[in-house]
Design an enzyme around this catalytic site. Structure first.
Site, PDB file in Angstrom:
ATOM      1  N   LEU A  53     -15.904  12.474 -14.516  1.00  0.00           N
ATOM      2  CA  LEU A  53     -16.335  13.647 -15.447  1.00  0.00           C
ATOM      3  C   LEU A  53     -15.325  14.426 -15.798  1.00  0.00           C
ATOM      4  O   LEU A  53     -14.708  14.846 -14.886  1.00  0.00           O
ATOM      5  CB  LEU A  53     -17.577  14.434 -14.885  1.00  0.00           C
ATOM      6  CG  LEU A  53     -18.692  13.680 -14.762  1.00  0.00           C
ATOM      7  CD1 LEU A  53     -19.994  14.759 -13.739  1.00  0.00           C
ATOM      8  CD2 LEU A  53     -19.531  13.198 -15.984  1.00  0.00           C
ATOM      9  N   ASP A  54     -15.243  15.162 -16.864  1.00  0.00           N
ATOM     10  CA  ASP A  54     -14.201  16.104 -17.248  1.00  0.00           C
ATOM     11  C   ASP A  54     -14.328  17.295 -16.391  1.00  0.00           C
ATOM     12  O   ASP A  54     -15.343  17.521 -15.725  1.00  0.00           O
ATOM     13  CB  ASP A  54     -14.537  16.774 -18.681  1.00  0.00           C
ATOM     14  CG  ASP A  54     -14.368  15.574 -19.543  1.00  0.00           C
ATOM     15  OD1 ASP A  54     -13.503  14.620 -19.558  1.00  0.00           O
ATOM     16  OD2 ASP A  54     -14.684  15.868 -20.994  1.00  0.00           O
ATOM     17  N   ARG A  55     -13.294  17.890 -16.246  1.00  0.00           N
ATOM     18  CA  ARG A  55     -13.078  19.016 -15.167  1.00  0.00           C
ATOM     19  C   ARG A  55     -14.295  20.031 -15.503  1.00  0.00           C
ATOM     20  O   ARG A  55     -14.666  20.592 -14.526  1.00  0.00           O
ATOM     21  CB  ARG A  55     -11.645  19.849 -15.387  1.00  0.00           C
ATOM     22  CG  ARG A  55     -11.515  20.748 -14.644  1.00  0.00           C
ATOM     23  CD  ARG A  55     -10.024  21.389 -14.643  1.00  0.00           C
ATOM     24  NE  ARG A  55      -9.784  22.244 -13.370  1.00  0.00           N
ATOM     25  CZ  ARG A  55      -8.345  22.796 -13.258  1.00  0.00           C
ATOM     26  NH1 ARG A  55      -7.522  22.177 -13.827  1.00  0.00           N
ATOM     27  NH2 ARG A  55      -8.208  23.317 -12.212  1.00  0.00           N
ATOM     28  N   THR A  57     -17.087  19.715 -17.033  1.00  0.00           N
ATOM     29  CA  THR A  57     -18.607  19.075 -17.141  1.00  0.00           C
ATOM     30  C   THR A  57     -18.895  19.077 -15.771  1.00  0.00           C
ATOM     31  O   THR A  57     -18.257  18.463 -14.839  1.00  0.00           O
ATOM     32  CB  THR A  57     -18.272  17.805 -17.907  1.00  0.00           C
ATOM     33  OG1 THR A  57     -17.777  17.869 -19.083  1.00  0.00           O
ATOM     34  CG2 THR A  57     -19.686  17.105 -17.882  1.00  0.00           C
TER      35      THR A  57
END
Length: 231
Positions: A53-55, A57
Site C-alpha cells: 500500500l502507498d505510504r 494509504t
C-alpha cells in the site's frame, strides 16, 4: 502496536496506518520505520509482504509467515483471484459508476494496462467557497482495482478530473491547501477497507476488513457522510 486483523499459522493481516511505509525502497527517503520490521518485532517472527500500500494509504495489508505461502498468495494476486476494495473521498461528484481503463506509465517508463471500477456511495455539497464557486462538492466512492499498478487509484481519479482529497502528487493542491487552512486537515482520504482471497491451505474464502482512522472519520463528519460501515 499494529492492529492485527487476521492471523493463523500461515497468514497475518494488519490495518496499516497512514504514513507508515511497507518496506524500505527507493521512495523511502529518510524514513526509518517500516511495517515489516514493526510487525516482526511485535509478533517475534519473520513476515513476508504479499502486496503493498502507498505510504499515505491506510487499510488491510497482508503478510505471509513463510515463503511457500508467499508464493501461493503471490499467484492469487497475479491471477486476479484476490479482490481489493478501497474507499476514497473525491473532489466533485463523480459518475454513479464507471470503469476506468487507462494505461499508466511505471517508474521505468513502461506503459502498462490499468483498469479500475468504482461506484459512488454518497455525495456532499458544503458551504466552502473555492475559486469561482460558492460551495464545494465531494463524493465518497468504493473503488475496486482490477490491476495493481503503482499509484493506480490516485492516477486514475486524477485522469477523470475527480482527484482524491488530500493527495498531493496526483491531487488538487489548491483544494488540499484549502482543507489545511480551513480545517487543519491534510490527510489523503484513501483507505483499503476490504481484502478477499482464498486461503492458500484450506481454500476457504477469507474476507478481512479494516476500519478507518480518526482523521478519515473527521473528514467524513465535515462532509456529513455516514461512515458507520467503515468505523
Amino acid at each position: 502496536m499494529l492492529e492485527i486483523l487476521y492471523r493463523d499459522e500461515h497468514l497475518i493481516a494488519i490495518n496499516k496506518p497512514s504514513g507508515l511505509l511497507v518496506h524500505k525502497s527507493f521512495y523511502s527517503g529518510e524514513a526509518d520505520t517500516y511495517a515489516i520490521q514493526e510487525l516482526r518485532k511485535q509478533i517475534g517472527q519473520k513476515v513476508y509482504p504479499v502486496h503493498r500500500l502507498d505510504r499515505k494509504t491506510s487499510g488491510v495489508l497482508l503478510f505471509t509467515l513463510d515463503k511457500d505461502t508467499l508464493r501461493m498468495m503471490s499467484t492469487q494476486f497475479e491471477e486476479k483471484i484476490v479482490e481489493k476494495k478501497y474507499i476514497a473521498i473525491l473532489r466533485g461528484w463523480a459518475k454513479e459508476e464507471e470503469t476506468i481503463d487507462y494505461d499508466l506509465v511505471n517508474e521505468n517508463e513502461v506503459k502498462q494496462n490499468a483498469v479500475t471500477y468504482y461506484h459512488r456511495l454518497q455525495a456532499s455539497e458544503i458551504d466552502l467557497p473555492f475559486l469561482k464557486h460558492r460551495t464545494s462538492r465531494y463524493c465518497l466512492v468504493e473503488a475496486i482495482p482490477e490491476t495493481g499498478r503503482f499509484h493506480q487509484l490516485r492516477k486514475h481519479f486524477k485522469h477523470i478530473l475527480h482527484p482524491i482529497l488530500g493527495c498531493r502528487k496526483h491531487g488538487c493542491n489548491k483544494q488540499n491547501k484549502l482543507w489545511l487552512q480551513t480545517f487543519g486537515i491534510n490527510k489523503m482520504t484513501l483507505h483499503a477497507h476490504q481484502l478477499i482471497f482464498n486461503h492458500p491451505v484450506s481454500n476457504e474464502r477469507i474476507t478481512v476488513n479494516a476500519t478507518i482512522d480518526d482523521e478519515f472519520r473527521r473528514v467524513g463528519d465535515i462532509l456529513n457522510f455516514d461512515l458507520s460501515s467503515y468505523s
